[in-house]
Design an enzyme around this catalytic site. Structure first.
Site, PDB file in Angstrom:
ATOM      1  N   CYS A 151       0.832  -1.207   0.000  1.00 62.14           N
ATOM      2  CA  CYS A 151       0.000   0.000   0.000  1.00 62.14           C
ATOM      3  C   CYS A 151       0.862   1.251   0.000  1.00 62.14           C
ATOM      4  O   CYS A 151       0.575   2.216  -0.716  1.00 62.14           O
ATOM      5  CB  CYS A 151      -0.931  -0.018   1.216  1.00 62.14           C
ATOM      6  SG  CYS A 151      -2.072   1.379   1.283  1.00 62.14           S
TER       7      CYS A 151
ATOM      8  N   CYS B 165      -5.976  -4.622   6.882  1.00 64.46           N
ATOM      9  CA  CYS B 165      -7.063  -3.646   6.983  1.00 64.46           C
ATOM     10  C   CYS B 165      -8.298  -4.038   6.186  1.00 64.46           C
ATOM     11  O   CYS B 165      -9.414  -3.675   6.544  1.00 64.46           O
ATOM     12  CB  CYS B 165      -6.572  -2.264   6.572  1.00 64.46           C
ATOM     13  SG  CYS B 165      -6.249  -2.071   4.798  1.00 64.46           S
TER      14      CYS B 165
END
Length: 357
Positions: free
Chosen positions: A101, A193
């Site tokens: 990410c 997440c």
């Protein structure tokens, strides 16, 4: 400077944005909408990108008196992070989605867009330091995030600002409380997440389906059990193997072969490795002359190990570890730190683990 503050809705990014404002910069807040289903609420400390997180970020921006926007990057996140995560597990590797990410979303897609809009840099709440352009560990070693930032290039680091690197997490929460931020006591997110229930094996099974195969004992070559899919395992794993091998010694996953769907397990004496080979590295600064001595961190929450770094095959690195290590999984990042006195917190770069011996 004109700065874009990436505001997740958590306490770290809130304080980072506040410190950037205090420093006199022209700050604009942005919340990254990464989930395709943002109307769901956060479940405790798991997950992120919920409507609750977006509202928390907006409230902090309002209190700081800065402009605030929401950028929808859900499609980019799904392709570059979630699909990559699934594909890596399907190939028998263990990826780090936070690193991916940072590499492809926060310091690629976001930084590129920020620069195109005239911003000088992106501010984040990462616990790491930039000292004269060099990436270093946070002073709070328990919260240090330099491991997942080691994939960044010098050009990307030149567009980053990490205001929290010289603060402990306790002090970050104190600053938030002093300012009256409601997020001062908000729980940190953890785990992956985009898997809010924390069930990685279940998530991968839903995406990849059942792929049964044998569990093989390395010492005897005997099949000692069956599994529902190699994606449910990672090298170094001890618990959840679902096998009985006739003695009380713990077994560890030694290898994963997705083509034959074989998971190989063995005792601790077989689990250690002293050589790690990586894919071509990313250096956070000028590439060091090889061979070189360094310290390598092989997991996000691992301890650094002294090693010798030499050139490997196909542009990669060969790391010879001073002491054998267990749980070195292909797909993870081998992050190199300078070993010199006073500079052991300096990040040199990283290479993705390709193989071990």
């Amino acid at each position: 400077m004109r700065l874009l503050a990436a505001m997740s809705g958590g306490v770290d990014s809130a304080v980072a944005a506040a410190l950037a404002v205090d420093a006199g910069h022209d700050v604009t807040g942005v919340h990254l909408a990464l989930s395709p289903d943002r109307q769901t609420l956060r479940s405790g400390a798991r997950g992120c990108c919920s409507v609750e997180d977006a509202h928390d970020a907006r409230r902090v921006a309002d209190e700081l008196g800065i402009p605030f926007y929401v950028w929808d990057l859900a499609d980019r996140f799904a392709q570059d992070v979630v699909e990559d995560f699934v594909a890596e597990y399907a190939a028998g590797r263990t990826p780090n989605p936070c690193l991916r990410c940072n590499e492809r979303i926060k310091f690629s897609a976001v930084l590129d867009r920020a620069r195109a809009l005239g911003f000088d840099a992106v501010v984040t709440g990462h616990h790491a330091r930039l000292v004269d352009g060099e990436l270093r560990r946070s002073v709070d070693t328990a919260k240090d995030q330099s491991y997942v930032l080691a994939v960044l290039t010098p050009a990307q680091l030149a567009g980053a600002v990490f205001p929290l690197g010289s603060m402990t997490k306790q002090r970050v929460r104190e600053v938030a409380a002093e300012r009256g931020f409601a997020v001062a006591t908000k729980a940190d997110s953890h785990d992956v997440c985009f898997i809010p229930d924390g069930d990685t094996r279940g998530f991968l099974t839903r995406r990849l389906g059942a792929r049964p195969g044998p569990v093989v004992d390395a010492a005897t070559g005997a099949t000692v059990g069956q599994h529902a899919g190699t994606h449910g395992f990672t090298v170094g794993q001890r618990r959840g193997l679902g096998v009985a091998v006739g003695d009380s010694r713990p077994r560890y996953v030694l290898g994963i072969e997705p083509v034959t769907r074989t998971v190989t397990i063995g005792t601790a004496d077989l689990a250690g490795v002293t050589e790690v080979r990586t894919a071509p590295p990313t250096w956070t600064g000028p590439a060091p002359a090889l061979p070189v001595r360094a310290e390598v961190q092989l997991r996000a929450h691992g301890s650094p190990v002294p090693c010798a770094v030499t050139a490997g095959d196909d542009g990669g690195l060969r790391l010879l570890l001073d002491t054998a290590q267990r749980g070195v999984a292909p797909g993870q990042s081998a992050v190199l730190y300078a070993p010199d006195a006073g500079r052991g917190d300096l990040v040199l770069g990283q290479g993705t683990v390709a193989a071990t011996a």
